[in-house]
Design an enzyme around this catalytic site. Structure first.
Site, PDB file in Angstrom:
ATOM      1  N   ALA A  47       0.827  -1.203   0.000  1.00 44.63           N
ATOM      2  CA  ALA A  47       0.000   0.000   0.000  1.00 44.63           C
ATOM      3  C   ALA A  47       0.862   1.254   0.000  1.00 44.63           C
ATOM      4  CB  ALA A  47      -0.919  -0.001   1.212  1.00 44.63           C
ATOM      5  N   GLN A  75      -6.553  -0.510   5.396  1.00 43.15           N
ATOM      6  CA  GLN A  75      -7.236  -1.079   6.562  1.00 43.15           C
ATOM      7  C   GLN A  75      -8.696  -1.389   6.274  1.00 43.15           C
ATOM      8  OE1 GLN A  75      -5.742  -1.866   9.281  1.00 43.15           O
ATOM      9  NE2 GLN A  75      -3.834  -0.717   9.194  1.00 43.15           N
ATOM     10  N   HIS A 109      -1.117  -7.878   3.103  1.00 40.88           N
ATOM     11  CA  HIS A 109      -0.852  -8.490   4.407  1.00 40.88           C
ATOM     12  C   HIS A 109      -1.793  -8.017   5.500  1.00 40.88           C
ATOM     13  CE1 HIS A 109       1.492  -5.239   6.548  1.00 40.88           C
ATOM     14  NE2 HIS A 109       1.414  -4.769   5.338  1.00 40.88           N
ATOM     15  N   CYS A 146       4.680   2.149  12.467  1.00 36.94           N
ATOM     16  CA  CYS A 146       5.781   2.958  11.943  1.00 36.94           C
ATOM     17  C   CYS A 146       6.218   4.001  12.951  1.00 36.94           C
ATOM     18  CB  CYS A 146       5.380   3.672  10.675  1.00 36.94           C
ATOM     19  SG  CYS A 146       3.956   3.014   9.892  1.00 36.94           S
TER      20      CYS A 146
END
Lengths: 88, 496
Positions: free
Chosen positions: B165, B273, B295, B420
């Site tokens: 993404a 998401q 994923h 992150c």
């Protein structure tokens, strides 16, 4: 025509394989999914529908056999919610 | 033991740096008088061994009452310890419960089963059109493309496979404005976007584009009137994420799409998401570009996709050029095994969508009720279930630092925000954008519930959090002051 006995045997075989997953989350999911899926399709009456559901189950049985074996090949520590098996 | 050391140190820091008019000394009396040296053997993940050693040491202390400096005792009055109070830890495993599905999800065994064929027999290059090895993988790739497109009701030709993404977002946010840069100079996005969108937007600012960052309300939703007002004649792209990765709010995509289409502005949504978890129809919602990650839907890591509308055509400058694969928008050999796994994951998301939705909703409600029953907690996100994805539960525990709670929760894999940014101790910018103050943003924790989470795990988490929040609060002088009815805002903190 799929017999009731065959369906019950499939259910039993699927669950048996599901229990063989070493991974806790996959094992619990497989058990839950098999149980709920049979419950959901309990009221099927048409022979074609039953045959389709049954064949799908046979395919899933093959998949579960392969994947539960793989799960047993690569094992990790048990989760904190999993009781450890005691050997006495 | 290591966890409580840090807390004790922090408390000492507080006591050293602040002079409070209130009788703080009484509160601090609860802290053990000795600061233990860092114990190396408890830093291993094995909680079984360290828990027993803790118990031994505590009992040792009790019997001898000596000032052994390696002993950490819970604050007086605490009926519990950080280590499993209610059960014998040696009878259970040590691996933490996974409750961070917003970061990544485990690969579904059905997906792995599909992928294994490609690592054992189907190894052809899908672009090799001269032989059967190429044809068979190409066929599988196209089947996967169809499954991926069906989830969002798109045409298979509109799906471009990327590495994830982040690449999709980069490609769209940099590619579309660059293609139209002669006439258009303005991009609109929001303050709560994922870092890769914000950073791409900042990059475009360096290239001479203007970027408007829309604010959000306290629930995390944008104001549609704000959006309408900020659209200009030279606006080229509006990029607004579908489901927020930290708080799980769902933006009103349909209304945003309508506004964008009326103003002839391209609408991009980062659906990493959201894809497969909430219903998305690119035609009904007038979405022109959309980013997907594999994923996050129980597929393999290292793969994503983006949807790019063909009618009306959205054009963009590709970032990666070369052999002209994927309509020339993303060159490079396709990773057939990953794509087949992604396709299977997408098919399963569709097949299981109702079943998963009901299950996740059930667990989410249970978790929410269990945690919000703790006093002084706050749910971050939208109260309206139409604007909130149930699989993401973000809760603030006042008077506790999120990081210290995470340290105390070694047996649960959680995050205080996006993966992150959780490496830095800075509070989440998303919660800041909602108007939360520093303290609240620091004390928030995100719980992610997915297909493979079990009810037993949720029960464990509720019990563990209840236990440890109580423990940490008993150590907190702030909490004690609040219990005594002191308004914390009225205290004059003086630093040195």
């Amino acid at each position: 025509m799929v017999q009731q006995k065959q369906v019950l045997k499939l259910y039993k075989n699927l669950l048996e394989k599901a229990y063989k997953f070493d991974n806790y989350n996959f094992r619990e999911y497989a058990k839950r999914r098999i149980h709920d899926s049979f419950k959901e399709h309990k009221s099927l009456t048409k022979p074609e529908e039953i045959a389709q559901f049954y064949n799908n189950g046979i395919n899933n049985l093959a998949l579960l056999t392969r994947q539960s074996t793989i799960s047993q090949m690569y094992t990790f520590d048990k989760l904190v919610v999993e009781p450890l098996k005691q050997h006495k | 033991m290591y966890k409580s050391n840090i807390i004790v140190r922090n408390l000492h820091r507080i006591s050293n740096n602040t002079s409070i008019k209130h009788n703080l000394s009484r509160s601090l009396a609860t802290i053990p008088s000795t600061i233990p040296s860092t114990n190396t053997n408890s830093s291993t993940s094995s909680s079984t061994s360290s828990s027993t050693s803790t118990k031994d040491k505590i009992s040792q202390k009790d019997s001898t009452s000596s000032g052994n400096i390696n002993v950490v005792v819970p604050p007086s009055g605490a009926s519990i310890t950080l280590k499993s109070a209610t059960r014998d830890a040696s009878k259970f495993g040590t691996r933490p419960i996974y409750l961070d599905v917003q970061a990544t999800t485990p690969v579904d065994p059905r997906v792995l089963d599909k992928m294994l064929q490609f690592y054992t027999g189907l190894y052809g290059n899908p672009h090799s059109s001269t032989h059967a090895y190429g044809w068979e993988t190409d066929k599988e790739v196209e089947i996967a493309r169809e499954y991926v497109s069906k989830v969002i009701n798109a045409d298979p030709k509109e799906i471009i496979f990327t590495s994830g993404a982040t690449e999709s977002n980069n490609m769209i946010i940099k590619g579309i404005p660059r293609f139209y840069k002669k006439t258009k100079k303005h991009i609109i996005t929001t303050q709560t976007e994922h870092k890769c969108v914000l950073d791409s937007a900042r990059h475009m600012q360096d290239e001479g584009f203007e970027v408007t960052y829309l604010p959000v309300n306290e629930e995390g939703l944008i104001n549609l009137q704000d959006l309408k007002n900020s659209i200009r004649k030279d606006t080229i792209l509006v990029s607004i994420m579908a489901v927020n990765n930290e708080i799980g709010v769902i933006q009103p995509l349909k209304e945003i799409g309508k506004i964008c289409r009326e103003n002839k502005v391209f609408f991009h949504t980062d659906a990493a998401q959201a894809y497969g978890k909430i219903p998305i129809d690119v035609n009904e919602m007038n979405i022109d570009a959309l980013s997907i990650s594999s994923h996050k839907i129980y597929g393999p890591k290292g793969l994503g996709a983006c949807y790019i509308r063909r009618r009306p055509r959205v054009r963009l400058d590709p970032i990666i050029t070369g052999g002209g694969q994927e309509r020339g928008l993303r060159s490079g050999t396709l990773a057939a095994p990953l794509i087949a796994g992604f396709g299977e994951a997408a098919r399963l998301m569709m097949l299981e969508s109702n079943y998963d939705k009901n299950y996740i909703e059930k667990l989410s409600n249970k978790l929410k009720n269990g945690l919000l029953s703790i006093p002084s907690t706050q749910f971050n996100g939208s109260k309206n279930p139409n604007y909130q994805y149930p699989g993401c539960v973000n809760i603030s525990f006042a008077y506790i630092e999120g990081e210290s709670l995470l340290m105390a929760l070694k047996d649960i894999a959680l995050s205080s925000g996006s993966a992150c940014t959780s490496a830095s101790l800075e509070p989440s910018y998303v919660l800041h954008a909602l108007g939360a103050d520093d303290a609240l943003a620091h004390s928030s924790i995100r719980f992610g519930i997915g297909r493979f989470t079990t009810e037993e795990e949720v029960d464990y988490v509720i019990a563990a959090i209840n236990e440890r929040v109580e423990f940490l609060r008993k150590m907190s002088p702030l909490w004690e002051m609040v219990q005594e009815g002191i308004d914390l805002n009225s205290i004059e903190w003086s630093g040195h």
